[in-house]
Design an enzyme around this catalytic site. Structure first.
Site, PDB file in Angstrom:
ATOM      1  N   SER A 127      -8.048   7.351  -0.408  1.00 35.49           N
ATOM      2  CA  SER A 127      -7.864   8.865   0.031  1.00 35.49           C
ATOM      3  C   SER A 127      -8.881   9.653  -0.389  1.00 35.49           C
ATOM      4  CB  SER A 127      -6.393   9.319  -0.982  1.00 35.49           C
ATOM      5  OG  SER A 127      -6.239  10.646  -0.750  1.00 35.49           O
ATOM      6  N   TYR A 140      -2.881  10.979  -9.643  1.00 38.13           N
ATOM      7  CA  TYR A 140      -2.778  10.120  -8.319  1.00 38.13           C
ATOM      8  C   TYR A 140      -4.199  10.012  -8.018  1.00 38.13           C
ATOM      9  CZ  TYR A 140      -2.176   9.580  -3.302  1.00 38.13           C
ATOM     10  OH  TYR A 140      -2.148   9.397  -2.028  1.00 38.13           O
TER      11      TYR A 140
END
Length: 235
Positions: A127, A140
């Site tokens: 990501s 995260y």
């Protein structure tokens, strides 16, 4: 056989639907009763799967192949959690849970798959959040940074073996995981990510790739932002 690990993932389901024509599909999920349909698949089986139960990972693959009656040729690791950054800053159990699902369980399953499969495709999802973790989502983001680094090494290990690792680096994905959040610049939707990955698999081009491609330019700029400014960047 296509093995989908994370059967309620928007991206995982979209990708599997693009690849499943004539294929046996096994969908692994914590709630296998909630999976969608896969038109054109030769068969669809479901299997209960808890990613955090690390010692079961090899058994899950063995059972999936028993259900399908053949070896895995495409494995899609689509499980994961976004978590609550605010809660994770004071709740070590929650922070550890995010790390377990998004990093530890991923490298465990990737290691098992790379050892078990002798050819085909393994798909993992990094990501933009891991490119340079931000104050607003560093828990995260740190898991994606670690996963990305692991996959770079694994891809080099698999190079030339007939088993390819496809590592997608999408931007902000507008989907069920981010519902209610304000989309960021160059946001994509699950079908955008799925189509980009499917195109690479059809072309047999493993490697690391940004989605959309122009996100690579933004990523390069992100590395240049001074730390005093960066720490105030939103999610």
């Amino acid at each position: 056989m296509i093995l989908l690990l994370g059967g309620t993932s928007d991206i995982g389901v979209e990708l599997t639907r693009r690849l499943c024509a004539g294929q046996h599909v096994v969908v692994c999920a914590r709630r296998p009763e909630n999976i969608g349909d896969f038109p054109g698949a030769a068969s669809v089986s479901t299997l209960a799967f808890d990613a955090t139960d690390l010692h079961t990972h090899r058994n899950v693959i063995d059972e999936a192949e028993r259900l399908a009656g053949e070896k895995t040729t495409t494995a899609i690791l689509a499980f994961g959690v976004l978590g609550d950054q605010h809660r994770a800053e004071t709740d070590e159990t929650h922070a550890a849970h995010i790390a377990t699902v998004d990093y530890t369980a991923q490298i465990s399953m990737l290691t098992v798959l790379a050892d078990h499969m002798d050819h085909g495709h393994i798909v993992a999802f990094s990501s933009i959040a891991g490119w340079r973790p931000r104050r607003a989502n560093y828990v995260y983001g740190s898991t994606k940074a670690g996963l990305d680094a692991f996959c770079q090494g694994l891809a080099d290990r698999l190079h030339g073996t007939g088993l390819g690792l496809y590592l997608a680096r999408p931007g902000f994905v507008i989907g069920s995981m981010t519902e209610g959040m304000t989309p960021a610049i160059m946001s994509v939707r699950p079908h955008d990510v799925a189509e980009a990955v499917a195109d690479r698999i059809r072309a047999n081009q493993p490697g690391t790739f940004w989605i959309p491609k122009k996100l690579a330019l933004l990523a390069a700029v992100m590395k240049l932002v001074p730390r005093p400014i960066w720490r105030h960047m939103p999610r």
